[in-house]
Enzyme design. Structure first.
Site, PDB file in Angstrom:
ATOM      1  N   CYS A 154       0.849  -1.182   0.000  1.00 39.51           N
ATOM      2  CA  CYS A 154       0.000   0.000   0.000  1.00 39.51           C
ATOM      3  C   CYS A 154       0.889   1.237   0.000  1.00 39.51           C
ATOM      4  O   CYS A 154       1.670   1.458   0.912  1.00 39.51           O
ATOM      5  CB  CYS A 154      -0.913  -0.068   1.220  1.00 39.51           C
ATOM      6  N   ASP A 164      32.662  18.031 -16.491  1.00 38.56           N
ATOM      7  CA  ASP A 164      33.339  16.767 -16.198  1.00 38.56           C
ATOM      8  C   ASP A 164      34.427  16.877 -15.138  1.00 38.56           C
ATOM      9  O   ASP A 164      34.781  15.887 -14.520  1.00 38.56           O
ATOM     10  CB  ASP A 164      33.966  16.211 -17.478  1.00 38.56           C
ATOM     11  N   ASP A 219      30.523  23.008 -20.160  1.00 36.16           N
ATOM     12  CA  ASP A 219      31.960  23.084 -20.018  1.00 36.16           C
ATOM     13  C   ASP A 219      32.529  22.632 -21.364  1.00 36.16           C
ATOM     14  O   ASP A 219      31.840  21.974 -22.133  1.00 36.16           O
ATOM     15  CB  ASP A 219      32.339  22.116 -18.892  1.00 36.16           C
ATOM     16  N   ASP A 243      34.598  21.671 -12.049  1.00 40.68           N
ATOM     17  CA  ASP A 243      33.186  21.879 -12.385  1.00 40.68           C
ATOM     18  C   ASP A 243      32.257  21.548 -11.215  1.00 40.68           C
ATOM     19  O   ASP A 243      31.073  21.865 -11.247  1.00 40.68           O
ATOM     20  CB  ASP A 243      32.782  21.003 -13.579  1.00 40.68           C
ATOM     21  N   CYS A 271       0.372   3.732   2.858  1.00 34.79           N
ATOM     22  CA  CYS A 271       0.993   3.296   4.119  1.00 34.79           C
ATOM     23  C   CYS A 271       2.503   3.496   4.035  1.00 34.79           C
ATOM     24  O   CYS A 271       3.139   3.889   5.001  1.00 34.79           O
ATOM     25  CB  CYS A 271       0.760   1.819   4.399  1.00 34.79           C
TER      26      CYS A 271
HETATM   27  P1  ADP Z   1      37.452  23.193 -19.259  1.00 32.72           P
HETATM   28  O1  ADP Z   1      36.965  24.239 -18.343  1.00 32.72           O
HETATM   29  O2  ADP Z   1      37.349  23.570 -20.694  1.00 32.72           O
HETATM   30  O3  ADP Z   1      36.872  21.843 -19.004  1.00 32.72           O
HETATM   31  P2  ADP Z   1      39.691  22.732 -17.545  1.00 32.72           P
HETATM   32  O4  ADP Z   1      39.116  23.629 -16.534  1.00 32.72           O
HETATM   33  O5  ADP Z   1      39.757  21.300 -17.247  1.00 32.72           O
HETATM   34  O6  ADP Z   1      39.026  22.994 -18.971  1.00 32.72           O
HETATM   35  O7  ADP Z   1      41.145  23.245 -17.839  1.00 32.72           O
HETATM   36  C1  ADP Z   1      41.341  24.584 -18.163  1.00 32.72           C
HETATM   37  C2  ADP Z   1      42.723  24.855 -18.614  1.00 32.72           C
HETATM   38  O8  ADP Z   1      43.615  24.677 -17.528  1.00 32.72           O
HETATM   39  C3  ADP Z   1      43.206  23.917 -19.658  1.00 32.72           C
HETATM   40  O9  ADP Z   1      42.794  24.298 -20.920  1.00 32.72           O
HETATM   41  C4  ADP Z   1      44.691  24.018 -19.471  1.00 32.72           C
HETATM   42  O10 ADP Z   1      45.155  25.173 -20.115  1.00 32.72           O
HETATM   43  C5  ADP Z   1      44.855  24.214 -17.999  1.00 32.72           C
HETATM   44  N1  ADP Z   1      45.173  22.946 -17.312  1.00 32.72           N
HETATM   45  C6  ADP Z   1      44.406  22.314 -16.409  1.00 32.72           C
HETATM   46  N2  ADP Z   1      45.010  21.198 -15.970  1.00 32.72           N
HETATM   47  C7  ADP Z   1      46.180  21.123 -16.633  1.00 32.72           C
HETATM   48  C8  ADP Z   1      47.255  20.183 -16.627  1.00 32.72           C
HETATM   49  N3  ADP Z   1      47.248  19.090 -15.880  1.00 32.72           N
HETATM   50  N4  ADP Z   1      48.289  20.454 -17.433  1.00 32.72           N
HETATM   51  C9  ADP Z   1      48.322  21.534 -18.192  1.00 32.72           C
HETATM   52  N5  ADP Z   1      47.356  22.442 -18.243  1.00 32.72           N
HETATM   53  C10 ADP Z   1      46.281  22.257 -17.483  1.00 32.72           C
HETATM   54 MG    MG Z   2      36.191  19.936 -18.429  1.00 32.20          MG
END
Ligand code: ADP
Ligand code: MG
Length: 737
Positions: free
Chosen positions: A36, A633, A444, A637, A39
């Site tokens: 139910c 992802d 993103d 984010d 319930c």
């Molecule tokens: P988005 O916001 O497009 O998903 P991210 O936030 O994951 O991209 O990354 C943003 C930027 O930060 C990348 O484009 C790169 O320039 C830099 N970045 C992030 N992590 C790394 C890494 N491990 N090595 C080199 N550059 C990085």
């Molecule tokens: Mg990303």
């Protein structure tokens, strides 16, 4: 500021409830025999208010009760049984789901959770089934035969009353008994009481046939309804039937069947053709192709061979495989999916909450109206009291809100189940409902609209690449993986120390006692290192990773990502609705962000954002009363996923933090699944609204007809159980979406 708080919570994996309940234990129990829905919601509410329990979720569809408490398992069971008994009779609380749990559940309507063979089908023997049915309902059947005899005989005089009463009690004795028991428990307005009152009333008015027949139709309707509910429950459950019931553990050259839960890391298991993968593992011997459709909705077989990962829940199609366990059962994909979908019942859609509340007021309202209808007009001198009482009894029969309380949650859960079959995991009915109202879609870039599988286009020199790889080996970012792959040589994780990842920027660390910095222009600016402007022409647009050692600029790597196949179509379809606004948010540089948004047809593009910048863009959109969906992802984010009205994460590529923070998870990482999710959400809403309008409409119609003296009790019974049955069947359409 709340935005920062959210971010901290995710980064440190914390959850406010978890802190409070750290000392509490998680329990799972089953309420067998609870059919139910009303319930069920009363029980859930009572348990939620119970001081000894926290985070109580009851899933009516799977009968599973989840909660945290400081009780040990047996005390917890006893306590729950007591609470349940105080509300509803005939429910057995247990650690397991009973095989044949409900009184009206026939052999082939029930799923058998203890089923040990993957190809097992429940055998049913029709003549045995009918015998069972006769045995179980012997009383009701003999009562019905007596009633038929009486109707054929055609005498309804007072002398026949004992025979009518006998037939009535044989058919509905249990209902009357339950009504009295529930009154003792303080539950007055339940359907047993209302039926008892209505039928006894009919006896008093001398309508013997009607009294017994109405009880008969009520019981019949209830049985059909239980059957339909059971059937739909097992249909929903079979959608979620992704867990293997056993695993073949290989030890000392012998194979033993064990439960998936008992497997340990590095155990070797054997997976034969036709079997489900019990836990996440990696192939060590053999090759085959896998059917992942239960997890992703994709039915195209995926080939696997040595060294490749196997996801639990996928089915081995042809070859025999040996695999090494890489995750224990509770950390495996299948357990996570099941937990997520089952917990979805805890997050009720607004419509569902409304219906539960509505049900609380509906019954007393109708009962009070019945009282007024019975006695007010005769007091005012408008006709015969007998006539008005008989109209009022019809009210009582229609006063149960069963159709609604049953079909609305079933509809939502069916929608969630059907989404999961397409590889879309929805964490609650509320998100499925909210999806219908979204007018702003924010994406993103990296890993969401693009593959996140970068290919290196250009490097200034090999030293730059080699230095970058020393740090990137420590990161899980898609950019990092591709740089390490492109470098192609062995990189020791020990060569760089004190490595720090700065989300949205890059990495820093110590290499040969020198500070090594690898990341985008923002990171270079932060360390005040002058960097080269990459030469980006039309063909070579991409993300740039700069490298600096000991404050000296070394060079850069230009890498390119490809747009996912379904991104373009997804954006195009979203654009079809003139009200929808689409935006791109990325931490990447402006050149590539503009290029990607031009290719996708997104006009609103925000680039070079830090995690908190992404959050403020969403905040400002929400300030203008937009309903925002965000799809992402990465770890960076996570705060945005939490803040958006609906957060959608990529289940395959996505970071754990993103998956945790999201409301909807796309197992195949295809943005195109958003369109499917919207479609399921829309149809689910349609079906739920249909049910509400239909059930309430029919009830109102018969209430009015009853008040006017135009409806018979038989029609009232249809308005009650018939409508419930039809609404339940209708809500089953959500399964086929
Ligand atoms: P988005 O916001 O497009 O998903 P991210 O936030 O994951 O991209 O990354 C943003 C930027 O930060 C990348 O484009 C790169 O320039 C830099 N970045 C992030 N992590 C790394 C890494 N491990 N090595 C080199 N550059 C990085
Ligand atoms: Mg990303």
């Amino acid at each position: 500021m709340c935005s920062n708080k959210n971010y901290d919570l995710i980064i440190y994996g914390g959850n406010p409830m978890a802190i409070q309940t750290a000392a509490l234990q998680k329990h799972t129990l089953y309420l067998n025999g609870l059919n139910c829905a009303h319930c069920a919601s009363v029980i859930e509410e009572k348990l939620q208010k119970d001081q000894h329990l926290s985070q109580v979720i009851f899933n009516f569809t799977t009968k599973k009760l989840l909660f945290h408490s400081s009780y040990n398992p047996s005390d917890a069971l006893e306590h729950i049984q007591q609470v349940v008994d105080s509300i509803e009779d005939g429910v057995t609380v247990s650690q397991n789901l009973a095989d044949n749990h409900t009184p009206n559940c026939t052999d082939n309507a029930c799923s058998t959770p203890s089923d040990h063979s993957p190809t097992h089908t429940t055998t049913s023997n029709p003549s045995k089934g009918i015998m069972n049915l006769f045995q179980k309902h012997a009383l009701e059947i003999s009562g019905t035969l007596i009633l038929i005899g009486l109707v054929i005989y055609g005498q309804t005089t007072l002398i026949m009353l004992p025979l009518f009463l006998l037939s009535y009690l044989l058919i509905g004795g249990q209902v009357v008994l339950r009504a009295f028991k529930n009154i003792l428990k303080g539950r007055v307005f339940d359907e047993y009481f209302l039926m008892t009152l209505a039928t006894i009333g009919a006896f008093v008015l001398g309508e013997y046939v009607e009294a017994a027949a109405v009880m008969f139709f009520y019981k019949l309707g209830e049985s059909f309804q239980d059957y339909a509910v059971d059937k739909s429950r097992s249909n929903i459950k079979s959608l979620l039937d992704i867990k293997a019931n056993y695993a073949n553990l290989v030890q000392n050259n012998a194979v033993e069947q064990v439960t998936p839960e008992s497997l340990k890391l590095d155990d070797i298991i054997l997976i034969k053709p036709g079997e489900k993968v019990p836990v996440d593992s990696i192939v060590v011997d053999g090759q085959s192709s896998m059917n992942k459709s239960a997890l992703t909705g994709e039915s195209i077989p995926v080939p696997v061979s040595v060294g490749e990962a196997l996801l639990s829940g996928s089915i081995n199609i042809e070859g025999t495989l040996h695999a090494k366990v890489t995750k224990t059962y509770e950390n495996s994909t299948v357990a996570k999916i099941l937990e997520l979908v089952e917990n979805a019942a805890g997050k009720k859609a607004r419509t569902e909450q409304f219906i539960t509340k509505f049900a609380k007021y509906y019954t007393p309202f109708v009962v009070v109206s019945a009282l007024l209808l019975a006695f007010l007009p005769p007091l005012l001198g408008a006709g015969d009291i007998k006539d008005w009482v008989s109209r009022a009894l019809i009210f009582l029969v229609i006063s149960c809100p069963c159709a609604l309380v049953l079909s609305v949650p079933l509809g939502f859960f069916g929608g969630i189940g059907s989404a999961s079959r397409h590889g879309i995991l929805v964490k609650g009915g509320n998100y499925l409902e909210a999806l219908n109202n979204i007018d702003t879609f924010v994406f993103d870039k990296t890993g969401t609209l693009t593959e996140g599988k970068f290919s290196v286009q250009y490097i200034t020199d090999t030293n730059t690449l080699s230095l970058a790889a020393q740090l990137e080996i420590h990161s899980n970012h898609p950019i990092a993986k591709s740089i390490v792959d492109y470098y192609g040589q062995e990189v020791s994780t020990a060569s760089a120390t004190q490595v720090k990842e700065i989300p949205g920027e890059g990495l820093t660390g110590l290499y040969n006692h020198q500070q090594l910095i690898v990341g985008n222009q923002r990171l270079m600016e932060r360390y005040q290192i002058p960097y080269a402007q990459a030469n980006q022409d039309k063909e070579q647009i991409g993300s740039i990773v700069h490298v600096a050692l000991d404050s000296n600029y070394i060079g850069y790597i230009l890498i390119n990502d490809t747009i996912k196949e379904s991104s373009i179509d997804t954006i195009k379809i979203l654009h079809e609705d003139p009200k929808s606004h689409i935006a791109l948010l990325t931490g990447d540089n402006q050149v590539i962000a503009k290029d990607i948004s031009r290719k996708l047809g997104i006009e609103d593009c925000h680039s070079e954002l830090l995690p908190q910048d992404k959050l403020s863009v969403i905040e400002s959109m929400k300030e203008t009363h937009r309903k925002v969906l965000f799809m992402g992802d990465g770890i960076n984010d996570a705060p945005v996923l939490m803040r958006a009205d609906v957060g959608v994460a990529m289940g395959g590529l996505g970071s754990d933090a993103a998956i945790e923070a999201a409301d909807i998870i796309l197992m195949t990482d295809e943005p195109g699944k958003l369109i499917k999710a919207k479609e399921i959400a829309k149809k689910t809403r349609h079906i739920v609204i249909q049910n509400i309008v239909f059930a309430l409409g029919i009830k109102l119609l018969f209430l009015s007809l009853g008040a006017l003296g135009e409806a018979s009790m038989y029609e009232a019974i249809f308005a009650d159980v018939g409508v419930a049955l039809l609404a339940v069947l209708n809500s089953m359409r959500t399964l086929r979406l």
